[in-house]
Scaffold this motif. Structure first.
Motif, PDB file in Angstrom:
ATOM      1  N   UNK A   1       1.898  74.320 -70.375  1.00 49.23           N
ATOM      2  CA  UNK A   1       1.724  73.189 -71.568  1.00 49.23           C
ATOM      3  C   UNK A   1       1.710  71.778 -70.529  1.00 49.23           C
ATOM      4  N   UNK A   2       2.753  71.933 -69.775  1.00 47.19           N
ATOM      5  CA  UNK A   2       2.975  70.463 -69.249  1.00 47.19           C
ATOM      6  C   UNK A   2       2.802  69.631 -68.216  1.00 47.19           C
ATOM      7  N   UNK A   3       2.330  70.992 -67.669  1.00 45.90           N
ATOM      8  CA  UNK A   3       2.405  71.037 -65.735  1.00 45.90           C
ATOM      9  C   UNK A   3       1.741  70.490 -65.133  1.00 45.90           C
ATOM     10  N   UNK A   4       0.581  70.245 -65.375  1.00 50.50           N
ATOM     11  CA  UNK A   4      -0.151  68.461 -64.965  1.00 50.50           C
ATOM     12  C   UNK A   4       1.095  67.310 -64.450  1.00 50.50           C
ATOM     13  N   UNK A   5       0.861  67.241 -66.235  1.00 51.78           N
ATOM     14  CA  UNK A   5       2.445  65.613 -66.658  1.00 51.78           C
ATOM     15  C   UNK A   5       3.495  65.967 -65.297  1.00 51.78           C
ATOM     16  N   UNK A   6       4.223  67.407 -65.387  1.00 51.32           N
ATOM     17  CA  UNK A   6       5.229  67.225 -64.288  1.00 51.32           C
ATOM     18  C   UNK A   6       5.174  66.773 -62.901  1.00 51.32           C
ATOM     19  N   UNK A   7       3.376  67.482 -62.756  1.00 49.01           N
ATOM     20  CA  UNK A   7       3.106  67.169 -60.932  1.00 49.01           C
ATOM     21  C   UNK A   7       2.367  66.098 -61.006  1.00 49.01           C
ATOM     22  N   UNK A   8       2.713  65.151 -61.967  1.00 44.93           N
ATOM     23  CA  UNK A   8       1.548  63.906 -61.427  1.00 44.93           C
ATOM     24  C   UNK A   8       2.715  63.053 -61.393  1.00 44.93           C
ATOM     25  N   UNK A   9       3.420  63.089 -62.380  1.00 45.19           N
ATOM     26  CA  UNK A   9       5.555  62.396 -62.284  1.00 45.19           C
ATOM     27  C   UNK A   9       6.040  62.593 -60.868  1.00 45.19           C
ATOM     28  N   UNK A  10       6.004  63.735 -60.512  1.00 43.04           N
ATOM     29  CA  UNK A  10       6.991  63.817 -59.304  1.00 43.04           C
ATOM     30  C   UNK A  10       6.006  63.169 -57.967  1.00 43.04           C
ATOM     31  N   UNK A  11       4.639  63.243 -57.931  1.00 46.31           N
ATOM     32  CA  UNK A  11       3.552  62.812 -57.448  1.00 46.31           C
ATOM     33  C   UNK A  11       3.788  61.210 -57.271  1.00 46.31           C
ATOM     34  N   UNK A  12       3.427  60.568 -58.326  1.00 44.16           N
ATOM     35  CA  UNK A  12       4.004  59.148 -58.457  1.00 44.16           C
ATOM     36  C   UNK A  12       4.824  59.319 -58.403  1.00 44.16           C
ATOM     37  N   UNK A  13       6.293  59.786 -58.269  1.00 43.61           N
ATOM     38  CA  UNK A  13       7.755  58.971 -58.549  1.00 43.61           C
ATOM     39  C   UNK A  13       8.049  59.380 -56.035  1.00 43.61           C
TER      40      UNK A  13
ATOM     41  N   UNK B   1       6.762  83.254 -63.053  1.00 47.74           N
ATOM     42  CA  UNK B   1       6.341  84.689 -62.828  1.00 47.74           C
ATOM     43  C   UNK B   1       4.854  84.337 -63.891  1.00 47.74           C
ATOM     44  N   UNK B   2       4.327  85.533 -63.862  1.00 48.19           N
ATOM     45  CA  UNK B   2       2.883  85.292 -64.561  1.00 48.19           C
ATOM     46  C   UNK B   2       3.056  85.527 -65.653  1.00 48.19           C
ATOM     47  N   UNK B   3       2.819  84.472 -66.701  1.00 48.12           N
ATOM     48  CA  UNK B   3       3.568  83.753 -68.068  1.00 48.12           C
ATOM     49  C   UNK B   3       2.274  84.001 -68.977  1.00 48.12           C
ATOM     50  N   UNK B   4       2.061  83.953 -69.871  1.00 46.42           N
ATOM     51  CA  UNK B   4       1.205  83.591 -70.295  1.00 46.42           C
ATOM     52  C   UNK B   4       1.132  81.413 -70.978  1.00 46.42           C
ATOM     53  N   UNK B   5      -0.171  81.550 -70.815  1.00 39.46           N
ATOM     54  CA  UNK B   5      -0.558  79.968 -70.853  1.00 39.46           C
ATOM     55  C   UNK B   5      -0.212  80.094 -72.687  1.00 39.46           C
ATOM     56  N   UNK B   6      -0.491  78.419 -72.511  1.00 40.95           N
ATOM     57  CA  UNK B   6      -0.651  77.521 -73.986  1.00 40.95           C
ATOM     58  C   UNK B   6      -2.571  78.104 -74.391  1.00 40.95           C
ATOM     59  N   UNK B   7      -3.065  77.893 -73.106  1.00 37.03           N
ATOM     60  CA  UNK B   7      -4.310  77.739 -73.116  1.00 37.03           C
ATOM     61  C   UNK B   7      -5.284  79.521 -72.401  1.00 37.03           C
ATOM     62  N   UNK B   8      -4.207  80.489 -73.216  1.00 35.27           N
ATOM     63  CA  UNK B   8      -4.801  81.874 -73.496  1.00 35.27           C
ATOM     64  C   UNK B   8      -4.850  82.242 -71.911  1.00 35.27           C
ATOM     65  N   UNK B   9      -5.124  81.746 -70.706  1.00 34.15           N
ATOM     66  CA  UNK B   9      -4.327  82.653 -69.366  1.00 34.15           C
ATOM     67  C   UNK B   9      -3.218  83.039 -69.034  1.00 34.15           C
ATOM     68  N   UNK B  10      -2.805  83.704 -67.619  1.00 26.86           N
ATOM     69  CA  UNK B  10      -1.519  83.586 -67.003  1.00 26.86           C
ATOM     70  C   UNK B  10      -1.450  82.594 -66.259  1.00 26.86           C
TER      71      UNK B  10
END
Length: 256
Positions: free
Chosen positions: A44-56, A65-74
């Motif tokens: 659910x915060x994957x994009x936020x994490x990627x953006x912060x790492x890039x900015x910093x 792992x192939x986990x179920x995500x907050x948007x219903x896919x894996x």
């Protein structure tokens, strides 16, 4: 106009030399290292994490792992292909978190282990894994990541929940993957209740207690936390650690 061109070239050379000197100076003054790691979680915060790492301008290690995500896919579906490709292109590292997020339960009677997958066709059922079948669970992430990105993961893995035994770790080692957990101070608390462990408490604790060589652990999203840990904590934590003289590196440590 020749002297203008020459002056421009000279200015450019001075600028490059200054930047190189500054970079060298910053590297020289960086005496401590932190290893940021993220497990997939619900993304659910994957994009936020990627953006912060890039900015910093910070590199991290992701255990997939192939986990179920907050948007219903894996998390290892085709729908996440560009996300993993972008992180790979930016220089991050990747490890296996076992394909079906398999929780170790106990050692078996004859050299096997009992473990319970959270996802997949046998989700929720305790199964007996021998060395070959457990290796397949670890290696499936490597195979799938290669399908998505064209590159393999690093030869590292992390057991879900950090639950292991000497036998399960040995199975991973014999499969060719080094097990990597996290440091005591590196548990960043994103799966704890936000009522009892608010973000400010987690930020203050990590900012003050992390030490040279520590490995941190958080998720790209967690179901159990009402007030998300990221982005509220992550970026300020990175800034605080930089202020304490830390650099950030990827795993395994010998790749530093």
């Amino acid at each position: 106009m020749g002297w203008i061109s020459a002056l421009a070239r000279l200015t450019s050379l001075i600028f490059l030399a200054t930047c190189t000197s500054l970079a060298y100076s910053q590297d020289n003054h960086c005496k401590k290292t932190i290893y940021l790691t993220f497990d997939t979680g619900n993304m659910s915060v994957a994009t936020n994490v990627a953006d912060i790492l890039s900015r910093q301008n910070v590199k991290a290690t992701f255990f997939l792992a192939n986990e179920k995500t907050s948007r219903g896919d894996f998390s290892l579906d085709e729908s996440w292909k560009s996300y993993w490709q972008d992180l790979l292109r930016e220089g991050h590292h990747f490890g296996s978190h076992t394909y079906d997020h398999v929780y170790y339960v106990k050692d078996g009677p004859s050299g096997e282990i009992f473990a319970r997958p959270q996802f997949g066709s046998k989700a929720g059922v305790m199964n007996l894994y021998n060395e070959a079948s457990y290796c397949r669970e670890i290696r499936r992430v490597d195979d799938r990541f290669r399908e998505l990105t064209g590159a393999g993961i690093q030869k590292i893995w992390r057991a879900p929940g950090g639950k292991t035994s000497p036998r399960s770790i040995r199975m991973g080692t014999q499969c060719g993957y080094q097990h990597i957990g996290w440091s005591p101070a590196g548990f960043l608390g994103d799966e704890l209740s936000s009522q009892t462990h608010p973000n400010k408490m987690l930020l203050d604790k990590a900012s003050s207690q992390l030490q040279d060589g520590d490995i941190t652990m958080a998720h790209l999203g967690i179901w159990s936390r009402k007030d998300p840990w990221a982005p509220a904590v992550l970026e300020q934590l990175i800034i605080n650690l930089k202020g304490r003289g830390f650099c950030f590196a990827t795993l395994p440590k010998h790749d530093k």
